[in-house]
Design a protein around this motif. Structure first.
Motif, PDB file in Angstrom:
ATOM      1  N   ARG A  45      52.811  38.937  31.127  1.00 45.17           N
ATOM      2  CA  ARG A  45      51.518  39.649  30.889  1.00 45.17           C
ATOM      3  C   ARG A  45      50.542  39.870  31.970  1.00 45.17           C
ATOM      4  O   ARG A  45      50.613  39.250  32.868  1.00 45.17           O
ATOM      5  N   GLU A  46      49.987  41.189  32.029  1.00 44.97           N
ATOM      6  CA  GLU A  46      49.478  41.562  33.254  1.00 44.97           C
ATOM      7  C   GLU A  46      48.079  41.907  33.000  1.00 44.97           C
ATOM      8  O   GLU A  46      47.545  42.085  31.992  1.00 44.97           O
ATOM      9  N   PHE A  47      47.174  41.810  34.121  1.00 48.35           N
ATOM     10  CA  PHE A  47      45.741  42.193  34.000  1.00 48.35           C
ATOM     11  C   PHE A  47      45.401  43.565  33.927  1.00 48.35           C
ATOM     12  O   PHE A  47      46.076  44.349  34.581  1.00 48.35           O
ATOM     13  N   VAL A  48      44.558  43.951  33.137  1.00 44.95           N
ATOM     14  CA  VAL A  48      44.403  45.199  32.840  1.00 44.95           C
ATOM     15  C   VAL A  48      42.850  45.386  33.325  1.00 44.95           C
ATOM     16  O   VAL A  48      42.415  46.339  34.344  1.00 44.95           O
ATOM     17  N   ALA A  49      41.795  44.696  32.906  1.00 46.46           N
ATOM     18  CA  ALA A  49      40.310  44.960  33.050  1.00 46.46           C
ATOM     19  C   ALA A  49      39.612  43.620  32.662  1.00 46.46           C
ATOM     20  O   ALA A  49      39.925  42.886  31.702  1.00 46.46           O
ATOM     21  N   ALA A  50      38.440  43.581  33.322  1.00 51.08           N
ATOM     22  CA  ALA A  50      37.521  42.457  33.117  1.00 51.08           C
ATOM     23  C   ALA A  50      36.246  43.006  33.023  1.00 51.08           C
ATOM     24  O   ALA A  50      35.759  43.795  33.747  1.00 51.08           O
ATOM     25  N   ILE A  51      35.077  42.146  32.299  1.00 49.17           N
ATOM     26  CA  ILE A  51      33.833  42.692  32.419  1.00 49.17           C
ATOM     27  C   ILE A  51      32.942  41.383  32.238  1.00 49.17           C
ATOM     28  O   ILE A  51      33.129  40.629  31.647  1.00 49.17           O
ATOM     29  N   SER A  52      31.868  41.410  33.286  1.00 47.89           N
ATOM     30  CA  SER A  52      30.983  40.242  33.511  1.00 47.89           C
ATOM     31  C   SER A  52      30.175  40.276  32.102  1.00 47.89           C
ATOM     32  O   SER A  52      30.064  41.211  31.126  1.00 47.89           O
ATOM     33  N   TRP A  53      29.347  39.276  32.048  1.00 52.83           N
ATOM     34  CA  TRP A  53      28.476  38.756  30.832  1.00 52.83           C
ATOM     35  C   TRP A  53      27.702  39.739  30.291  1.00 52.83           C
ATOM     36  O   TRP A  53      27.700  39.955  29.064  1.00 52.83           O
ATOM     37  N   GLY A  54      26.876  40.397  31.359  1.00 46.10           N
ATOM     38  CA  GLY A  54      25.957  41.676  30.524  1.00 46.10           C
ATOM     39  C   GLY A  54      26.578  42.910  30.812  1.00 46.10           C
ATOM     40  O   GLY A  54      26.171  43.810  30.341  1.00 46.10           O
ATOM     41  N   GLY A  55      27.830  43.047  31.266  1.00 40.69           N
ATOM     42  CA  GLY A  55      28.501  44.389  31.169  1.00 40.69           C
ATOM     43  C   GLY A  55      28.390  45.028  32.701  1.00 40.69           C
ATOM     44  O   GLY A  55      29.084  46.180  32.876  1.00 40.69           O
ATOM     45  N   GLY A  56      27.355  44.451  33.863  1.00 44.35           N
ATOM     46  CA  GLY A  56      27.194  45.131  35.119  1.00 44.35           C
ATOM     47  C   GLY A  56      28.282  45.051  35.900  1.00 44.35           C
ATOM     48  O   GLY A  56      28.283  46.084  37.002  1.00 44.35           O
ATOM     49  N   ILE A  57      29.148  44.188  35.776  1.00 46.94           N
ATOM     50  CA  ILE A  57      30.305  44.220  36.961  1.00 46.94           C
ATOM     51  C   ILE A  57      31.750  44.210  36.049  1.00 46.94           C
ATOM     52  O   ILE A  57      31.738  43.751  35.114  1.00 46.94           O
ATOM     53  N   THR A  58      32.549  45.108  36.462  1.00 45.65           N
ATOM     54  CA  THR A  58      33.776  45.460  36.012  1.00 45.65           C
ATOM     55  C   THR A  58      34.848  45.209  37.111  1.00 45.65           C
ATOM     56  O   THR A  58      34.541  45.396  38.228  1.00 45.65           O
ATOM     57  N   ASP A  59      36.214  45.018  36.543  1.00 43.89           N
ATOM     58  CA  ASP A  59      37.255  45.033  37.425  1.00 43.89           C
ATOM     59  C   ASP A  59      38.267  45.389  36.664  1.00 43.89           C
ATOM     60  O   ASP A  59      38.326  45.208  35.686  1.00 43.89           O
ATOM     61  N   TYR A  60      39.435  46.344  37.820  1.00 37.97           N
ATOM     62  CA  TYR A  60      40.352  46.883  37.172  1.00 37.97           C
ATOM     63  C   TYR A  60      41.804  46.631  37.724  1.00 37.97           C
ATOM     64  O   TYR A  60      41.750  46.659  39.117  1.00 37.97           O
ATOM     65  N   ALA A  61      42.723  46.851  37.010  1.00 36.01           N
ATOM     66  CA  ALA A  61      44.099  46.868  37.775  1.00 36.01           C
ATOM     67  C   ALA A  61      44.293  48.095  38.344  1.00 36.01           C
ATOM     68  O   ALA A  61      43.735  49.084  37.870  1.00 36.01           O
ATOM     69  N   ASP A  62      44.787  48.349  39.668  1.00 32.66           N
ATOM     70  CA  ASP A  62      44.960  49.538  40.384  1.00 32.66           C
ATOM     71  C   ASP A  62      45.756  50.383  39.469  1.00 32.66           C
ATOM     72  O   ASP A  62      45.313  51.829  39.617  1.00 32.66           O
ATOM     73  N   SER A  63      46.649  50.160  38.658  1.00 34.68           N
ATOM     74  CA  SER A  63      47.382  51.014  37.825  1.00 34.68           C
ATOM     75  C   SER A  63      46.596  51.862  36.756  1.00 34.68           C
ATOM     76  O   SER A  63      46.986  52.695  36.199  1.00 34.68           O
TER      77      SER A  63
END
Length: 127
Positions: A45-63
């Motif tokens: 299982r691979e990480f794709v994306a994440a989002i913070s509580w209010g949606g103001g911070i996001t993170d993505y896999a490079d791919s």
């Protein structure tokens, strides 16, 4: 108890778009960090994306950077994954997950940090 239900998967052609949704029930949705993960046959299982509580911070896999966008609507208890310019290598089961980490903590890409998981939705991209 937290319940997560994904929808929106399907069979598309390379270059097409899909929007996945994950509706949550249970405890206060706005207190959870939400993540999306993918798992292709025979792979971890691979990480794709994440989002913070209010949606103001996001993170993505490079791919997926520049192609996928994660968002959330706390009023609807729903997190979304907009997937554009899909590639055959994006084919996988996509899962949403909830992380009950303390407010203000950094986002995590580690599946082990997420406490609750949906059942997954299949995305198949043909070439």
């Amino acid at each position: 108890q937290v319940q997560l239900v994904e929808s929106g998967g399907g069979l598309v052609q390379a270059g097409d778009s899909l929007r996945l949704s994950c509706e949550a029930s249970g405890r206060a949705f706005s207190s959870w960090v939400m993540g999306w993960f993918s798992q292709a046959p025979g792979k971890e299982r691979e990480f794709v994306a994440a989002i913070s509580w209010g949606g103001g911070i996001t993170d993505y896999a490079d791919s997926v950077k520049g192609r996928f966008t994660v968002s959330r609507d706390n009023a609807k208890n729903t997190v979304y994954l907009q997937m554009n310019s899909l590639k055959p290598e994006d084919t996988a089961v996509y899962y949403c997950a909830a992380d009950l980490r303390p407010y203000g903590s950094s986002l995590t890409a580690s599946a082990e940090e997420y406490s609750y998981w949906g059942q997954g939705t299949q995305v198949t991209v043909s070439s």
